[in-house]
Design a protein around this motif. Structure first.
Motif, short mmCIF file in Angstrom:
data_model
loop_
_atom_site.label_atom_id
_atom_site.label_comp_id
_atom_site.label_asym_id
_atom_site.label_seq_id
_atom_site.Cartn_x
_atom_site.Cartn_y
_atom_site.Cartn_z
N PHE A 103 -48.13 37.56 -40.94
CA PHE A 103 -47.61 36.48 -39.92
C PHE A 103 -48.07 35.22 -40.97
O PHE A 103 -49.42 35.27 -41.17
CB PHE A 103 -48.34 36.64 -38.49
N GLN A 104 -47.43 33.92 -40.98
CA GLN A 104 -48.01 33.43 -41.68
C GLN A 104 -47.15 31.25 -40.64
O GLN A 104 -46.33 31.28 -40.14
CB GLN A 104 -48.07 33.16 -43.10
N PHE A 105 -48.98 31.15 -40.21
CA PHE A 105 -48.67 29.85 -39.80
C PHE A 105 -47.36 28.95 -40.77
O PHE A 105 -48.00 28.41 -42.20
CB PHE A 105 -49.59 28.89 -39.48
N HIS A 106 -46.13 28.28 -41.15
CA HIS A 106 -45.85 27.32 -41.71
C HIS A 106 -46.34 25.78 -41.52
O HIS A 106 -45.14 25.02 -41.04
CB HIS A 106 -44.08 27.60 -40.39
N ASN A 107 -46.51 25.47 -42.61
CA ASN A 107 -46.58 24.53 -43.51
C ASN A 107 -47.09 23.35 -42.07
O ASN A 107 -47.09 22.52 -42.22
CB ASN A 107 -45.92 24.39 -44.22
N PRO A 108 -48.02 24.18 -41.68
CA PRO A 108 -48.76 22.68 -40.83
C PRO A 108 -49.37 21.90 -41.04
O PRO A 108 -50.15 22.04 -42.16
CB PRO A 108 -50.39 23.43 -39.55
N ALA A 109 -49.25 20.83 -40.54
CA ALA A 109 -49.71 19.58 -40.92
C ALA A 109 -51.47 19.26 -41.15
O ALA A 109 -52.00 18.67 -41.36
CB ALA A 109 -49.01 17.80 -40.40
#
Length: 341
Positions: A103-109
């Motif tokens: 599971f990957q966090f998708h491009n958080p700022a």
């Protein structure tokens, strides 16, 4: 087929991996045939995301019966615990599986806070405890966020743009991931479609034994190309290095990667396409861009109000309004010469 250990996850994935974003653009039947053929040809790693419309569902339909033989990674861009929980549960249903390998966090700022009980990381930790996900990674387009992710020690993998246009700072990310036993997944190996020599792209990736490129595949001919390259396994040659050097000279500086994080535009400019139009005209068939529709699209640039939103969102720190103005000037000169061809 060559496999790579994805860092401390201990997942062994094929170096030729399948990026499933593009299958959302084809029919369910075509997607199933393409995904199944990739699996039958030896590819065992498939990357998708909750945000890729029906990509997860197509992947699940094609490969649910061989689930134990493949590695699946997906992503959520949710900014709070409740949203990420819902995304994980939705992904499990779409993929027709009871667990997600990565599971990957998708491009958080900014990095998700592992200590925030109501934040997105809390949802991932809870899902891992329940067995819904097995490993936690992060994707990003921002160098500083990627560096911070490595430094934090909270993520098992990093997915980041990487190709032969990459800078020494990008290569340093690869080396730091190796040193920290963190898997490195390379997105945009063709730099958003601007690199058109697949053999050179493949040979570049082969120089990094800890890098797993996920090639976005939409057509059977694309799959055929990657399978043929995998079979031949070419290394970098003087001829391919010339291709790399030429493209670096032309593209490596003020170049839009077409990631789309500049959107939405206040006045409706198609920034990801317009901002790289000069390359599209010269590196792909140009006739489609000589239509009245594209002429009007490019001239939307004249309506730019210089609000600064696109520039502030660009992870590559491009001066987007200035780049768009230059692209329009070039387009008009090219159009004047070629629209009657």
């Amino acid at each position: 087929m060559e496999k790579v250990r994805l860092g401390k996850t201990e997942l062994w994935v094929t170096k030729t991996a399948f990026g499933a974003l593009p299958v959302q653009r084809v029919s369910a039947a075509d997607a199933k045939r393409l995904l199944r053929r990739a699996y039958d040809s030896g590819i065992n790693y498939f990357d998708t995301a909750n945000a890729y419309t029906d990509s997860e569902a197509k992947l699940g339909e094609a490969l649910h019966d061989v689930r134990q033989n493949i590695v699946i990674s997906t992503k959520s861009g949710g900014a709070d615990k409740k949203t990420v929980q819902a995304h994980i549960e939705e992904s499990l249903r779409r993929l027709q599986t009871d667990y997600i390998d990565l599971f990957q966090f998708h491009n958080p700022a900014v990095l998700p806070d592992i200590a925030d009980p109501d934040g997105p990381f809390a949802a991932a930790l809870e899902a891992k405890k329940k067995g819904y996900i097995r490993h936690i990674g992060i994707t990003n387009h921002r160098l500083k966020v990627a560096q911070a992710a490595i430094d934090s020690g909270n993520f098992e993998t990093l997915q980041f743009p990487f190709c032969y246009l990459s800078t020494e700072k990008d290569v340093d990310l690869v080396n730091r991931c190796r040193a920290g036993d963190m898997g490195f997944i390379a997105m945009k190996g063709l730099s958003g479609g601007m690199l058109n020599n697949a053999e050179a792209c493949y040979a570049f990736m082969q120089q990094y034994d800890n890098v797993v490129p996920i090639w976005g595949i939409q057509h059977e001919w694309e799959l055929d190309e990657w399978l043929e390259l995998t079979r031949r396994n070419p290394g970098m040659t003087p001829e391919l290095q010339k291709v790399v050097d030429r493209d670096r000279a032309e593209l490596a500086h003020n170049f839009c990667r077409s990631c789309g994080y500049c959107l939405p535009c206040t006045v409706g400019i198609d920034i990801p396409q317009a901002a790289r139009m000069a390359m599209l005209l010269r590196r792909s068939p140009y006739r489609p861009y000589m239509t009245d529709e594209w002429y009007a699209k490019m001239h939307k640039i004249e309506e730019c109000v210089h609000c600064g939103q696109c520039r502030s969102r660009c992870p590559y720190e491009l001066d987007t309004p200035e780049l768009l103005a230059a692209m329009l000037k070039d387009y008009d000169a090219f159009y004047a010469e070629h629209h009657n061809d």
